[in-house]
Design an enzyme around this catalytic site. Structure first.
Site, mmCIF file in Angstrom:
data_model
loop_
_atom_site.group_PDB
_atom_site.id
_atom_site.type_symbol
_atom_site.label_atom_id
_atom_site.label_comp_id
_atom_site.label_asym_id
_atom_site.label_seq_id
_atom_site.Cartn_x
_atom_site.Cartn_y
_atom_site.Cartn_z
ATOM 1 N N TYR A 596 4.838 -52.950 17.113
ATOM 2 C CA TYR A 596 5.962 -52.355 16.363
ATOM 3 C C TYR A 596 5.497 -51.013 15.769
ATOM 4 C CZ TYR A 596 8.091 -56.830 17.305
ATOM 5 O OH TYR A 596 8.597 -57.924 17.964
ATOM 6 N N ARG A 738 4.572 -72.068 15.615
ATOM 7 C CA ARG A 738 5.344 -73.046 16.378
ATOM 8 C C ARG A 738 5.149 -74.470 15.882
ATOM 9 N NH1 ARG A 738 2.971 -71.124 21.761
ATOM 10 N NH2 ARG A 738 1.324 -70.835 20.240
HETATM 11 C C1 LIG Z 1 10.130 -67.696 17.398
HETATM 12 C C2 LIG Z 1 9.013 -66.820 16.971
HETATM 13 C C3 LIG Z 1 9.255 -65.698 16.231
HETATM 14 C C4 LIG Z 1 8.221 -64.880 15.784
HETATM 15 N N1 LIG Z 1 8.467 -63.824 14.962
HETATM 16 C C5 LIG Z 1 7.451 -63.149 14.378
HETATM 17 C C6 LIG Z 1 7.689 -62.195 13.363
HETATM 18 O O1 LIG Z 1 8.789 -61.982 12.924
HETATM 19 N N2 LIG Z 1 6.626 -61.535 12.848
HETATM 20 C C7 LIG Z 1 5.352 -61.777 13.269
HETATM 21 O O2 LIG Z 1 4.406 -61.148 12.789
HETATM 22 N N3 LIG Z 1 5.104 -62.704 14.214
HETATM 23 C C8 LIG Z 1 6.114 -63.404 14.755
HETATM 24 N N4 LIG Z 1 5.858 -64.397 15.665
HETATM 25 C C9 LIG Z 1 4.469 -64.716 15.981
HETATM 26 C C10 LIG Z 1 3.990 -65.877 15.079
HETATM 27 O O3 LIG Z 1 4.045 -65.514 13.727
HETATM 28 C C11 LIG Z 1 2.564 -66.312 15.429
HETATM 29 O O4 LIG Z 1 1.695 -65.228 15.201
HETATM 30 C C12 LIG Z 1 2.440 -66.793 16.867
HETATM 31 O O5 LIG Z 1 3.527 -67.623 17.229
HETATM 32 C C13 LIG Z 1 1.153 -67.579 17.080
HETATM 33 O O6 LIG Z 1 1.088 -68.700 16.237
HETATM 34 P P1 LIG Z 1 1.316 -70.223 16.771
HETATM 35 O O7 LIG Z 1 0.346 -70.441 17.887
HETATM 36 O O8 LIG Z 1 1.026 -71.072 15.564
HETATM 37 O O9 LIG Z 1 2.743 -70.340 17.227
HETATM 38 C C14 LIG Z 1 6.897 -65.202 16.127
HETATM 39 C C15 LIG Z 1 6.651 -66.332 16.898
HETATM 40 C C16 LIG Z 1 7.677 -67.162 17.299
HETATM 41 C C17 LIG Z 1 7.346 -68.400 18.083
#
Ligand SMILES: Cc1cc2nc3c(=O)[nH]c(=O)nc-3n(C[C@H](O)[C@H](O)[C@H](O)COP(=O)(O)O)c2cc1C
Ligand SMILES: Cc1cc2nc3c(=O)[nH]c(=O)nc-3n(C[C@H](O)[C@H](O)[C@H](O)COP(=O)(O)OP(=O)(O)OC[C@H]3O[C@@H](n4cnc5c(N)ncnc54)[C@H](O)[C@@H]3O)c2cc1C
Length: 775
Positions: A596, A738
């Protein structure tokens, strides 16, 4: 030339290469190390009609190395494969349960690890004798350097070790990749019979030395000495003879050796080669053992891998009458097992490469925990099953540090697991170390959060996490990712966010943070479920970026920002920060990740500017730091700020890990309290190494090298992972995305599993006497 074995081996002219066989196969093993000999044994045993010959360049009693080590689990495999060798091996063993860690004048002992060792020579003697008994012919002093050596064979075993001649000859087919690691090490022995698997860490005027030592009989131990290349050179060992090396090791570790001698045996300093091959078989030639793969000595011996290869290959040949098919089955079955071990070995070898990062910085119990969990395969839970006392010590030390850091007493007995300890950032005290990660919901109306956000964030607040983060909330309408993204640019936004913040604050100790961002070149795109990062089909708005580079070739081309754009964006961020303070948020996170706007200034892949805001890292950081300063000034001094970073772009020419440390350091100097360490999403053609905890090594790096608290995110799935990360000092907070979508009550469930009492809201008070049962 010396032969062993009662039955001579004859090549059968005209026998098929890689084709069908009915009863017997003719096997030639190039190399009589553990892989070659053990495979010969298993095949000769499976069918005496098999003709098995081993060609070995050395003499029978010619060996390098000292002791080999096997875990209890490996031994069970050997028992099943050939009870006779298993029995001979176990008779020759010394067994130990303990690991001793010598760290800063203390010895920490951890128990319950179950390993055995024996000398490599003894192992080869056992294998040679058993092979001869089964009719295998071993031709010693036979150097193989041409294909005539295996003429007529149905199967050729490339068991010729780490420098495999066969692998090199057919390199075009096997496609070997060799990663020479940067540390230097030497295999030595000693007459000191260490009673435990022993790790020594010792500093002298040249640097930090590590030793991996383990007994292999009642009178001897293997003694591997390891150091960084710099330390090794500073000590003059780059020009040392074997005797010089022995004298050096003997002098440096005189106290630990207690008068015992260091022994040499072709003890030359080496770098460790991590060997991988794109393919393990070609025609009727198959790679096994070190020729196929290596795994760093810090995780277990290559000998174990070599012998397990032999077991799997022999099973595949038993189960298929077609050699080619059997070799394919062997590779299909064995490769994932080996690769999993190589991944664990990789994190382990990297731990030893960078142990200067932890040495002297971690308290003894934390250091021991970090060492024992270094491969990320052993967790807080599995280590507790082996050594409950050590884990209790680690938890007590952690809880005590947390109480000191936060000013909140942690008075539970026994102490809580690390995830349920408090953490303080400026005036904010979090009740536990679990964070709900920012996650875009694409459900806002012109930036205004809706009831969906109240329920989404509200239920996660009830779910027990210490901190709940909003999704990326944009500082202007133009800065949104999609038409559904939340914003902080209209007065109504403050009111709508305040409703959510107030609800969260009413749920006990949980706190809420806002992530502020600007989408830059990734803006004006569709809702997640309509095509992630895809440009809007209609209703798009103009976008800006440091350089006019579209995200996808078919994405909208952003306009290159001029100074007026930068000042406007900076002011938007500052205004949004003031509005966020008014809404009552507890923490503000600046989004400098995932490609971004602010992140795209930092990465050289997306910033091609030639002015003061492009080029060297200091220039690329200039605008993000200007924004940070403006936000910090607008945001109340008692409330903390975090910065989410992409610590690597996972793409050639992207941000280096060394640069990511510099970036974190710069934000720290400007008043950032904690770095939220993410990675990637900068360019669409990146290649991340996804997996469990895949971003945690970057958090570890930044936490120790930039000297700032970190949150780690990515592939954290279990509470054991959270406790392991925290106890080893790899992060201060654990962020789960997630996992929280799947289970809003993730923290409550983790608390229940660990006997931690998290008070329920009054509405749910009857749950106090409810015992949940899963099937
Ligand atoms: C549906 C969704 C939306 C996300 N939106 C953002 C966001 O707004 N800002 C951000 O920094 N990361 C965003 N991410 C990334 C997550 O914050 C996180 O870094 C990434 O999913 C890895 O973590 P996890 O393995 O626990 O899912 C998003 C991830 C998912 C799945
Ligand atoms: C110097 C050194 C010391 C080591 N010490 C230890 C230790 O103490 N403990 C431990 O667990 N692991 C040790 N290892 C690692 C361990 O030896 C290997 O992981 C393990 O032996 C792999 O078994 P292998 O059968 O695949 O290969 P190897 O054991 O290397 O066997 C390969 C055999 O092939 C023979 N050979 C190679 N090329 C040819 C050719 N062209 N013609 C004929 N014969 C050939 C070699 O002489 C050798 O005997 C050491 C490795 C090295 C390099």
């Amino acid at each position: 030339m010396q032969d062993t074995g009662r039955r001579g081996w004859r090549g059968r002219a005209g026998s098929g290469r890689g084709g069908q066989y009915n009863r017997s196969v003719r096997i030639v093993s190039i190399g009589g190390g553990p892989a070659g000999l053990y495979f010969a044994i298993l095949m000769a045993k499976a069918d005496p009609a098999h003709e098995v010959v081993v060609l070995e360049r050395n003499r029978p009693d010619d060996t390098f190395g000292f002791g080999v080590v096997f875990s209890d689990a490996t031994l069970d495999n050997f028992r099943e494969a050939d009870p006779e060798t298993h029995e001979a091996i176990t008779r020759a063993f010394t067994h130990w349960d303990d690991i001793d860690i010598h760290y800063q004048g203390q010895v920490l002992t951890s128990t319950g690890h179950g390993f055995s060792g024996l000398s490599r020579q003894r192992l080869l003697d056992i294998l040679q004798a058993r092979a001869a008994e089964l009719g295998v012919v071993t031709r010693f002093s036979t150097e193989v350097d041409r294909p005539a050596a295996w003429e007529g064979a149905d199967l050729v075993l490339a068991a010729d070790g780490v420098n495999s001649w066969l692998r090199q000859r057919y390199a075009r087919h096997f496609e070997p990749r060799i990663d020479w690691r940067r540390n230097r090490f030497v295999w030595l022995g000693t007459t000191c019979p260490f009673a435990a698997f022993t790790f020594l860490f010792k500093e002298d005027e040249h640097g930090l030395w590590r030793v991996h030592a383990y007994g292999y009989d009642r009178q001897h131990s293997t003694f591997i000495l390891e150091a960084t290349e710099d330390t090794w050179r500073r000590a003059g060992l780059d020009e040392a003879s074997e005797d010089d090396t022995v004298a050096f090791a003997q002098g440096l570790f005189a106290r630990e050796l207690g008068g015992h001698r260091i022994l040499k045996n072709r003890s030359l300093w080496r770098s460790f080669p991590v060997i991988r091959n794109a393919r393990w078989h070609h025609d009727n030639i198959v790679l096994v053992g070190d020729a196929a793969h290596t795994a760093h000595f810090s995780i277990g011996s290559g000998t174990k891998l070599a012998m397990e290869d032999a077991i799997v290959l022999s099973h595949c040949l038993r189960d298929s009458s077609d050699v080619t098919r059997a070799l394919a089955a062997y590779e299909a079955e064995r490769r994932p097992q080996v690769e999993a071990l190589q991944r664990a070995a990789q994190t382990s070898l990297e731990w030893f490469e960078q142990v200067e990062r932890y040495h002297g910085r971690l308290e003894p119990a934390e250091f021991a925990f970090s060492l024992l969990t270094r491969s990320l395969r052993v967790t807080h839970d599995t280590l507790r099953a082996r050594d409950a006392k050590l884990v209790a010590t680690v938890d007590a030390a952690f809880a005590e540090r947390a109480a000191r850091q936060s000013g909140v007493s942690v008075s539970m007995t026994p102490p809580p697991p690390p995830m349920f300890t408090p953490f303080k950032l400026r005036g904010l005290v979090l009740a536990n170390r679990v964070v709900v990660s920012p996650m875009c919901q694409y459900s806002a109306e012109d930036g205004t959060p809706t009831d969906w956000h109240l329920v989404h964030l509200g239920s996660r607040a009830v779910g027990g996490a210490g901190l709940v983060m909003t999704e990326m909330t944009d500082v202007s309408r133009q800065g949104r990712i999609s038409p559904g993204c939340t914003g902080m640019y209209k007065p109504e936004h403050v009111t709508a966010w305040k409703r959510i913040v107030d609800f969260v604050h009413a749920q006990g100790p949980v706190r809420i943070g806002i992530q502020l961002g600007h989408a830059g070149r990734k803006g004006s795109t569709r809702l997640l479920w309509e095509g992630i990062d895809e440009p809007l089909a209609e209703g798009s708005w103009p976008i800006i970026a440091p350089s006019s580079l579209p995200y996808f070739p078919h994405s909208q081309v952003p306009r290159e920002m001029d100074r007026a754009d930068m000042l406007a964006v900076r002011d938007d961020f500052a205004r949004a920060a003031r509005m966020a303070a008014e809404a009552g948020f507890d923490l503000l996170e600046l989004h400098v990740a995932h490609g971004y706007l602010l992140a795209s200034f930092v990465s050289p892949l997306t910033n091609h500017r030639r002015d003061a805001y492009g080029g060297a890292l200091a220039n690329r950081l200039r605008f993000p730091l200007e924004v940070f300063d403006a936000v910090r000034a607008a945001w109340p001094a008692a409330r903390p700020m975090s910065v989410r970073l992409s610590a690597t772009d996972w793409a050639d020419g992207g941000l280096t890990t060394a640069e990511s440390v510099e970036v974190a350091r710069a934000f720290r100097v400007h008043g950032c309290d904690i770095i939220d360490v993410s990675t990637g999403n900068t360019v669409p053609d990146d290649s991340p190494a996804y997996g469990r905890l895949f971003q945690t090594p970057f958090s570890d790096l930044i936490r120790h090298e930039a000297g700032i608290a970190t949150m780690t995110v990515g592939g954290i799935a279990s509470y054991a992972d959270v406790n392991s990360i925290l106890a080893a000092g790899r992060a201060d907070l654990c962020v789960l995305a997630r996992a929280h979508l799947h289970d809003p009550y993730w923290t409550r469930h983790a608390a229940h599993a660990q006997n931690i009492d998290l008070p329920w809201p009054n509405q749910y008070i009857t749950l106090k006497d409810f015992t949940p049962r899963s099937r």
